[in-house]
Write a protein that holds these residues in place. Structure first.
Motif, PDB file in Angstrom:
ATOM      1  N   VAL A  47       0.868  -1.182   0.000  1.00  0.00           N
ATOM      2  CA  VAL A  47       0.000   0.000   0.000  1.00  0.00           C
ATOM      3  C   VAL A  47       0.906   1.234   0.000  1.00  0.00           C
ATOM      4  O   VAL A  47       1.795   1.352   0.842  1.00  0.00           O
ATOM      5  N   LYS A  64       1.117   5.396   0.235  1.00  0.00           N
ATOM      6  CA  LYS A  64       0.304   6.508   0.751  1.00  0.00           C
ATOM      7  C   LYS A  64       1.078   7.809   0.628  1.00  0.00           C
ATOM      8  O   LYS A  64       2.248   7.873   1.008  1.00  0.00           O
ATOM      9  N   GLY A  75      -4.022  13.396   2.046  1.00  0.00           N
ATOM     10  CA  GLY A  75      -5.010  12.344   1.758  1.00  0.00           C
ATOM     11  C   GLY A  75      -6.154  12.361   2.753  1.00  0.00           C
ATOM     12  O   GLY A  75      -6.032  12.893   3.842  1.00  0.00           O
ATOM     13  N   GLU A 108       3.770   0.677   2.720  1.00  0.00           N
ATOM     14  CA  GLU A 108       3.495  -0.283   3.797  1.00  0.00           C
ATOM     15  C   GLU A 108       3.130  -1.651   3.278  1.00  0.00           C
ATOM     16  O   GLU A 108       2.663  -1.800   2.144  1.00  0.00           O
ATOM     17  N   GLU A 109       3.330  -2.621   4.145  1.00  0.00           N
ATOM     18  CA  GLU A 109       2.845  -3.971   3.860  1.00  0.00           C
ATOM     19  C   GLU A 109       1.323  -3.912   3.745  1.00  0.00           C
ATOM     20  O   GLU A 109       0.674  -3.079   4.386  1.00  0.00           O
ATOM     21  N   VAL A 155      -1.700  -5.269   5.080  1.00  0.00           N
ATOM     22  CA  VAL A 155      -2.028  -6.037   6.284  1.00  0.00           C
ATOM     23  C   VAL A 155      -3.257  -6.903   5.993  1.00  0.00           C
ATOM     24  O   VAL A 155      -4.233  -6.434   5.398  1.00  0.00           O
ATOM     25  N   LEU A 204      -6.357  -7.943   7.047  1.00  0.00           N
ATOM     26  CA  LEU A 204      -7.212  -7.381   8.103  1.00  0.00           C
ATOM     27  C   LEU A 204      -8.268  -8.383   8.552  1.00  0.00           C
ATOM     28  O   LEU A 204      -9.035  -8.885   7.731  1.00  0.00           O
ATOM     29  N   GLU A 257     -11.227  -3.783  11.305  1.00  0.00           N
ATOM     30  CA  GLU A 257     -10.714  -2.433  11.544  1.00  0.00           C
ATOM     31  C   GLU A 257     -11.477  -1.842  12.715  1.00  0.00           C
ATOM     32  O   GLU A 257     -12.699  -2.014  12.825  1.00  0.00           O
ATOM     33  N   GLN A 314     -14.648  -0.238   5.968  1.00  0.00           N
ATOM     34  CA  GLN A 314     -14.258   0.649   4.872  1.00  0.00           C
ATOM     35  C   GLN A 314     -14.450  -0.075   3.538  1.00  0.00           C
ATOM     36  O   GLN A 314     -14.155  -1.267   3.451  1.00  0.00           O
ATOM     37  N   GLY A 365     -11.420   2.393   0.927  1.00  0.00           N
ATOM     38  CA  GLY A 365     -10.806   3.397   1.787  1.00  0.00           C
ATOM     39  C   GLY A 365     -11.804   4.353   2.421  1.00  0.00           C
ATOM     40  O   GLY A 365     -11.413   5.261   3.139  1.00  0.00           O
ATOM     41  N   GLU A 421      -7.144   5.026  14.654  1.00  0.00           N
ATOM     42  CA  GLU A 421      -7.627   3.959  13.768  1.00  0.00           C
ATOM     43  C   GLU A 421      -6.705   2.760  13.908  1.00  0.00           C
ATOM     44  O   GLU A 421      -5.485   2.890  13.789  1.00  0.00           O
ATOM     45  N   ASN A 424      -3.067   2.194  12.633  1.00  0.00           N
ATOM     46  CA  ASN A 424      -2.915   2.628  11.243  1.00  0.00           C
ATOM     47  C   ASN A 424      -2.647   4.122  11.197  1.00  0.00           C
ATOM     48  O   ASN A 424      -1.623   4.556  10.691  1.00  0.00           O
ATOM     49  N   GLU A 425      -3.570   4.906  11.737  1.00  0.00           N
ATOM     50  CA  GLU A 425      -3.340   6.349  11.729  1.00  0.00           C
ATOM     51  C   GLU A 425      -4.162   7.025  12.805  1.00  0.00           C
ATOM     52  O   GLU A 425      -5.024   6.404  13.425  1.00  0.00           O
TER      53      GLU A 425
HETATM   54  P1  ADP Z   1      -7.214   7.770   4.862  1.00  0.00           P
HETATM   55  O1  ADP Z   1      -6.339   8.827   5.413  1.00  0.00           O
HETATM   56  O2  ADP Z   1      -7.668   7.999   3.478  1.00  0.00           O
HETATM   57  O3  ADP Z   1      -8.321   7.394   5.792  1.00  0.00           O
HETATM   58  P2  ADP Z   1      -5.997   5.206   5.600  1.00  0.00           P
HETATM   59  O4  ADP Z   1      -4.549   5.051   5.870  1.00  0.00           O
HETATM   60  O5  ADP Z   1      -6.895   5.178   6.804  1.00  0.00           O
HETATM   61  O6  ADP Z   1      -6.241   6.505   4.727  1.00  0.00           O
HETATM   62  O7  ADP Z   1      -6.437   4.072   4.606  1.00  0.00           O
HETATM   63  C1  ADP Z   1      -7.800   3.932   4.199  1.00  0.00           C
HETATM   64  C2  ADP Z   1      -8.211   2.472   4.283  1.00  0.00           C
HETATM   65  O8  ADP Z   1      -7.383   1.694   3.402  1.00  0.00           O
HETATM   66  C3  ADP Z   1      -8.030   1.832   5.651  1.00  0.00           C
HETATM   67  O9  ADP Z   1      -9.140   2.087   6.476  1.00  0.00           O
HETATM   68  C4  ADP Z   1      -7.921   0.370   5.258  1.00  0.00           C
HETATM   69  O10 ADP Z   1      -9.194  -0.180   4.966  1.00  0.00           O
HETATM   70  C5  ADP Z   1      -7.114   0.429   3.978  1.00  0.00           C
HETATM   71  N1  ADP Z   1      -5.665   0.327   4.274  1.00  0.00           N
HETATM   72  C6  ADP Z   1      -4.823   1.357   4.495  1.00  0.00           C
HETATM   73  N2  ADP Z   1      -3.573   0.910   4.748  1.00  0.00           N
HETATM   74  C7  ADP Z   1      -3.621  -0.429   4.697  1.00  0.00           C
HETATM   75  C8  ADP Z   1      -2.651  -1.481   4.867  1.00  0.00           C
HETATM   76  N3  ADP Z   1      -1.381  -1.222   5.122  1.00  0.00           N
HETATM   77  N4  ADP Z   1      -3.081  -2.770   4.749  1.00  0.00           N
HETATM   78  C9  ADP Z   1      -4.381  -3.048   4.472  1.00  0.00           C
HETATM   79  N5  ADP Z   1      -5.323  -2.112   4.282  1.00  0.00           N
HETATM   80  C10 ADP Z   1      -4.967  -0.820   4.386  1.00  0.00           C
END
Ligand code: ADP
Length: 379
Positions: free
Chosen positions: A134, A136, A141, A170-171, A173, A175, A178, A201, A204, A243, A254-255
């Motif tokens: 992934v 970013k 974003g 990133e890897e 993941v 899931l 979430e 989600q 995204g 998150e 995640n963030e």
């Molecule tokens: P945003 O800032 O747009 O919310 P996120 O980093 O939260 O961005 O990514 C949006 C969605 O994408 C996450 O809620 C998840 O469903 C998916 N996602 C993001 N990063 C990963 C990851 N490393 N592995 C698997 N799914 C991911």
């Protein structure tokens, strides 16, 4: 929604909005038109208020730093905002503090071609972690924009080519779920935490928030502890959304979002104090209200514009006909796929509240999400 909470407390909220039809203009006590990136506009806002706070991350830290240096009270503070606006900084700070996070790499992006150093580093990372990855954009974003799943080096190179700035790699993941946990924190460090939610989600974009969803008491405890630790690390003031990814028994961050968040909209009807009210209380350094849930089960489903851009306001009667549906429409212009509101249903039975919340969201014109199985009664 924050302005509604402000009004109930007798507070007057001024909002800096880019356009007169921005959703917040309908509820704020005072509207200033301007850009959050223009120092003069922010200074005009600061002159009107006791505390400046935020409902998005598209801000200029240098401008905020200048205001901060002049004594404007900005909450959350600059240190927290630096992380909130930059996913690579957020990730680095949390990883350094020992918080579990997805395996990642921070690289400068293009504009470069497949033979760029970024491409070499991505290829090495992929060799260690496997495709897909992934990618970013570190900044700018939201709602899945600036997030690109890529299956191989050619795809990665075409994503990277037009980008500037920093890239978080990133890897992918695997899931299992979430989660999101919302924490409200005062400048003193006093904290209240709402129970963690399970979020879904699609592409995204958040489609539903379930409280507590499939989360066991043990997972709820772990998520709460993680949220509170992160709030301390980033020195949050106001509401912080954390998150989380749940994967193979591991809970990772995640963030973060340093503001009220979509995964906390359920708190308006579902908790003793809403995220919006506690955000205001926290940034004003007032006593926080309890984050206790009022119901055993809550489901909150987002309302989106349909393919023909149907306006959910024209379908309000259909949405409100669903028993117990609390409908929130943000007054935004309806466009296909645009998030226009949400519906919350509270009750005792998980399947029942989810079915009613989806029933109302679909009745308001929300398209059925691909890849998310809907409750039997509306499927
Ligand atoms: P945003 O800032 O747009 O919310 P996120 O980093 O939260 O961005 O990514 C949006 C969605 O994408 C996450 O809620 C998840 O469903 C998916 N996602 C993001 N990063 C990963 C990851 N490393 N592995 C698997 N799914 C991911």
């Amino acid at each position: 929604m924050a302005a509604e909470a402000a009004s109930a407390l007798g507070l007057s909220m001024a909002v800096l909005a880019e356009k007169p039809d921005d959703a917040a203009c309908a509820t704020a006590a005072e509207v200033l038109l301007g850009s959050p990136l223009v120092e003069e506009h922010l200074r005009a806002l600061a002159a009107r208020v006791g505390v400046v706070t935020f409902d998005h991350e598209q801000v200029d830290l240098a401008v905020l730093g200048a205001l901060d240096a002049d004594g404007v009270v900005i909450r959350p503070g600059l240190r927290t905002l630096e992380m909130a606006v930059d996913k690579s900084r957020m990730r680095a700070v949390l990883a350094d503090a020992g918080i579990p996070v997805p395996a990642h790499l921070i690289v400068p992006a293009g504009p470069r071609g497949a033979a760029s150093p970024a491409a070499d580093e991505i290829a090495q990372f992929a060799a260690a972690h496997g495709w897909p990855l992934v990618l970013k954009a570190a900044r700018g974003g939201y709602d899945g924009k600036g997030v690109w799943p890529v299956g191989d080096m050619a795809e990665a190179a075409s994503v990277v080519a037009p980008l500037t700035g920093t890239l978080l790699v990133e890897e992918m993941v695997a899931l299992d779920a979430e989660l999101a946990v919302m924490v409200a924190r005062r400048p003193s460090g006093e904290t209240v935490t709402w129970p963690a939610t399970e979020t879904a989600q699609v592409g995204g974009v958040c489609r539903e928030v379930l409280v507590p969803g499939r989360l066991s008491p043990e997972m709820l405890d772990r998520a709460r502890a993680m949220g509170e630790r992160v709030a301390e690390i980033v020195d949050a003031v106001g509401v912080l959304a954390v998150e989380l990814f749940w994967s193979g028994g591991v809970l990772m961050v995640n963030e973060i979002a340093a503001r009220p968040h979509n995964s906390g909209h359920w708190t308006i009807e579902g908790a003793v104090t809403s995220q919006f009210e506690n955000h205001l209380r926290a940034v004003l350094d007032l006593p926080l209200g309890p984050a206790t849930p009022q119901h055993a089960q809550v489901a909150s489903v987002n309302v989106f514009g349909g393919p023909a851009g149907q306006d959910p306001r024209a379908l309000l009667g259909r949405g409100l006909a669903v028993p117990g549906a609390h409908v929130h429409l943000y007054g935004k212009e309806a466009r296909p796929g645009r998030k226009l509101g949400h519906v919350t249903v509270c009750g005792d039975d998980a399947a029942d509240v989810r079915e009613r919340a989806w029933g109302a969201a679909l009745a308001l014109g929300t398209p059925r999400p691909e890849g998310l199985s809907l409750p039997r009664g509306v499927a």
